[in-house]
Design a protein around this motif. Structure first.
Motif, mmCIF file in Angstrom:
data_model
loop_
_atom_site.group_PDB
_atom_site.id
_atom_site.type_symbol
_atom_site.label_atom_id
_atom_site.label_comp_id
_atom_site.label_asym_id
_atom_site.label_seq_id
_atom_site.Cartn_x
_atom_site.Cartn_y
_atom_site.Cartn_z
ATOM 1 N N VAL A 60 0.707 -1.331 0.068
ATOM 2 C CA VAL A 60 -0.069 -0.051 -0.062
ATOM 3 C C VAL A 60 0.863 1.258 -0.110
ATOM 4 O O VAL A 60 1.881 1.267 0.771
ATOM 5 N N HIS A 61 0.725 2.184 -0.678
ATOM 6 C CA HIS A 61 1.379 3.448 -0.994
ATOM 7 C C HIS A 61 0.381 4.771 -0.498
ATOM 8 O O HIS A 61 -0.443 4.831 -1.098
ATOM 9 N N TYR A 62 1.101 5.575 0.246
ATOM 10 C CA TYR A 62 0.466 6.476 0.732
ATOM 11 C C TYR A 62 1.158 7.800 0.435
ATOM 12 O O TYR A 62 2.246 7.991 0.613
ATOM 13 N N THR A 63 0.205 8.929 0.020
ATOM 14 C CA THR A 63 0.933 10.124 -0.242
ATOM 15 C C THR A 63 -0.092 11.339 0.498
ATOM 16 O O THR A 63 -1.233 11.110 0.088
ATOM 17 N N ILE A 64 0.926 12.175 1.070
ATOM 18 C CA ILE A 64 -0.298 13.419 1.671
ATOM 19 C C ILE A 64 -0.336 14.437 0.790
ATOM 20 O O ILE A 64 1.001 14.905 0.141
ATOM 21 N N THR A 65 -1.417 14.445 0.233
ATOM 22 C CA THR A 65 -1.494 15.394 -1.098
ATOM 23 C C THR A 65 -2.034 16.796 -0.791
ATOM 24 O O THR A 65 -1.689 17.809 -1.455
ATOM 25 N N GLU A 66 -2.503 16.879 0.544
ATOM 26 C CA GLU A 66 -3.088 18.259 0.674
ATOM 27 C C GLU A 66 -3.043 18.423 2.316
ATOM 28 O O GLU A 66 -3.455 17.314 3.265
ATOM 29 N N VAL A 67 -2.799 19.533 3.040
ATOM 30 C CA VAL A 67 -2.886 19.962 4.339
ATOM 31 C C VAL A 67 -3.517 21.166 4.416
ATOM 32 O O VAL A 67 -2.954 22.174 3.983
ATOM 33 N N ARG A 68 -4.575 21.576 4.955
ATOM 34 C CA ARG A 68 -5.313 22.598 5.027
ATOM 35 C C ARG A 68 -5.879 22.921 6.543
ATOM 36 O O ARG A 68 -5.957 22.137 7.224
ATOM 37 N N SER A 69 -6.151 24.114 6.639
ATOM 38 C CA SER A 69 -6.974 24.471 7.859
ATOM 39 C C SER A 69 -8.529 24.783 7.627
ATOM 40 O O SER A 69 -8.734 25.354 6.737
ATOM 41 N N GLU A 70 -9.222 24.429 8.257
ATOM 42 C CA GLU A 70 -10.559 24.674 8.512
ATOM 43 C C GLU A 70 -11.143 25.134 9.863
ATOM 44 O O GLU A 70 -11.346 24.355 10.952
ATOM 45 N N GLY A 71 -11.107 26.274 10.126
ATOM 46 C CA GLY A 71 -11.215 26.947 11.249
ATOM 47 C C GLY A 71 -10.140 26.603 12.309
ATOM 48 O O GLY A 71 -9.061 26.968 12.113
ATOM 49 N N ALA A 72 -10.497 25.926 13.648
ATOM 50 C CA ALA A 72 -9.528 25.479 14.375
ATOM 51 C C ALA A 72 -8.768 24.104 13.981
ATOM 52 O O ALA A 72 -7.635 23.637 14.629
ATOM 53 N N ALA A 73 -9.342 23.369 12.932
ATOM 54 C CA ALA A 73 -8.844 22.243 12.552
ATOM 55 C C ALA A 73 -7.919 22.217 11.770
ATOM 56 O O ALA A 73 -8.005 23.058 10.686
ATOM 57 N N SER A 74 -7.065 21.015 11.890
ATOM 58 C CA SER A 74 -5.991 20.735 10.754
ATOM 59 C C SER A 74 -6.578 19.653 9.880
ATOM 60 O O SER A 74 -7.028 18.588 10.501
ATOM 61 N N VAL A 75 -6.569 19.708 8.626
ATOM 62 C CA VAL A 75 -7.303 18.610 7.719
ATOM 63 C C VAL A 75 -6.301 18.037 6.801
ATOM 64 O O VAL A 75 -5.540 18.774 6.001
ATOM 65 N N ALA A 76 -5.856 16.680 6.732
ATOM 66 C CA ALA A 76 -5.016 16.052 5.795
ATOM 67 C C ALA A 76 -5.725 15.205 4.888
ATOM 68 O O ALA A 76 -6.515 14.310 5.375
ATOM 69 N N THR A 77 -5.060 15.170 3.517
ATOM 70 C CA THR A 77 -5.647 14.161 2.768
ATOM 71 C C THR A 77 -4.718 13.230 2.137
ATOM 72 O O THR A 77 -3.644 13.642 2.004
ATOM 73 N N PHE A 78 -4.994 11.917 2.131
ATOM 74 C CA PHE A 78 -4.177 10.895 2.033
ATOM 75 C C PHE A 78 -4.481 10.095 0.614
ATOM 76 O O PHE A 78 -5.616 9.829 0.519
ATOM 77 N N ASP A 79 -3.707 10.164 -0.304
ATOM 78 C CA ASP A 79 -4.151 9.248 -1.504
ATOM 79 C C ASP A 79 -3.307 7.650 -1.234
ATOM 80 O O ASP A 79 -2.252 7.782 -1.010
ATOM 81 N N MET A 80 -4.339 6.744 -1.708
ATOM 82 C CA MET A 80 -3.695 5.373 -1.399
ATOM 83 C C MET A 80 -3.755 4.494 -2.687
ATOM 84 O O MET A 80 -4.685 4.764 -3.366
ATOM 85 N N LYS A 81 -2.648 3.797 -2.933
ATOM 86 C CA LYS A 81 -2.623 3.025 -4.084
ATOM 87 C C LYS A 81 -2.286 1.509 -3.678
ATOM 88 O O LYS A 81 -1.393 1.377 -2.885
ATOM 89 N N TYR A 82 -3.092 0.725 -3.909
ATOM 90 C CA TYR A 82 -2.762 -0.861 -3.692
ATOM 91 C C TYR A 82 -2.229 -1.621 -4.898
ATOM 92 O O TYR A 82 -2.661 -1.539 -6.073
ATOM 93 N N LYS A 83 -1.234 -2.420 -4.412
ATOM 94 C CA LYS A 83 -0.520 -3.036 -5.256
ATOM 95 C C LYS A 83 -0.768 -4.673 -4.828
ATOM 96 O O LYS A 83 -0.882 -4.855 -3.810
ATOM 97 N N ASP A 84 -0.773 -5.568 -5.866
ATOM 98 C CA ASP A 84 -0.781 -7.011 -5.553
ATOM 99 C C ASP A 84 0.737 -7.418 -5.580
ATOM 100 O O ASP A 84 1.745 -6.598 -5.856
ATOM 101 N N LYS A 85 1.029 -8.879 -5.200
ATOM 102 C CA LYS A 85 2.488 -9.148 -4.942
ATOM 103 C C LYS A 85 3.581 -8.913 -6.039
ATOM 104 O O LYS A 85 4.628 -8.964 -5.922
ATOM 105 N N LYS A 86 2.659 -8.774 -7.632
ATOM 106 C CA LYS A 86 3.752 -8.652 -8.594
ATOM 107 C C LYS A 86 3.773 -7.098 -8.928
ATOM 108 O O LYS A 86 4.499 -6.750 -9.963
#
Length: 232
Positions: free
Chosen positions: A51-77
């Motif tokens: 599984v491959h994760y990349t943080i594509t965006e970090v933003r502020s929404e009011g007092a909160a921090s919001v992060a978005t992760f993209d995920m890519k799933y690969k088989d054994k090959k």
């Protein structure tokens, strides 16, 4: 088809619990462009996929921090299986994850067109910043209720007896890390069956999960996942 879908649900639940942390920064970097690769191994140490994760965006929404992760799933090959993304927000030291966003959009569209209805509920896992050896952590649970073509299916996972066992150095292909070892018990109920397992989870500050091992009730190893690449 139902079995494959349930397997995906459970895998995503485990992944969610891995990253749901009480602080957005101490155990996991919130930096756009950071990427992580985890490789999954079976009980015989053979690669099952990654599984491959990349943080594509970090933003502020009011007092909160919001992060978005993209995920890519690969088989054994190394062949691409599917892609997805999810986000979590952190406010006042508490992380909240949109569970529904964890399910691959392409898969969800396919099942929605087939008449699938799904409801997700539960108690998010918490991981305080001030971990210490011997510390007992709060229990957590998640329930996924599904209905399709008049057939109802429920999957629930309870995580109990969560404890910080010790600190130790762990080496993976991504490097050597000073980790907290957290152990816990899992009880999974689905389609009339109850499965009891346990896990060992190694966490490093500024990285997150370094390694996770799953065991049967009798103590035999089922699978292992570890960090094999990391950049930020």
């Amino acid at each position: 088809m139902k079995t494959a879908f349930l397997t995906t649900v459970l895998c995503l639940i485990v992944t969610t619990f891995t990253f749901a942390q009480d602080s957005c920064s101490k155990f996991y970097p919130l930096e756009e462009g950071s990427s992580f690769e985890y490789t999954n191994y079976d009980k015989k140490e053979k690669v099952e996929g990654s599984v491959h994760y990349t943080i594509t965006e970090v933003r502020s929404e009011g007092a909160a921090s919001v992060a978005t992760f993209d995920m890519k799933y690969k088989d054994k090959k190394g062949k691409d299986l599917f892609e997805s993304n999810y986000s979590f927000s952190c406010e006042n030291g508490l992380v909240t994850i949109d569970y529904k966003s964890l399910f691959p959009s392409q898969m969800m569209q396919q099942y929605t067109e087939m008449g699938l209805e799904m409801d997700i509920s539960g108690t998010d896992i918490e991981l305080p910043n001030d971990l210490s050896v011997g510390q007992q952590l709060n229990d957590a649970n998640v329930t996924v209720a599904m209905s399709m073509s008049g057939i109802n299916m429920n999957v629930s996972v309870d995580q109990t007896n969560r404890k910080v066992e010790k600190r130790e150095s762990v080496t993976t292909p991504a490097g050597t890390f000073d980790c907290y070892l957290i152990t816990e018990n899992h009880m999974t109920k689905t389609m009339g069956a109850t499965i009891e397992t346990s896990t060992k989870l190694w966490l490093a500050e500024g990285i997150g999960m370094v390694r996770q091992e799953s065991y049967k009730k009798n103590g035999s190893l089922m699978s292992r996942t570890e960090l094999t690449r990391f950049t930020k």
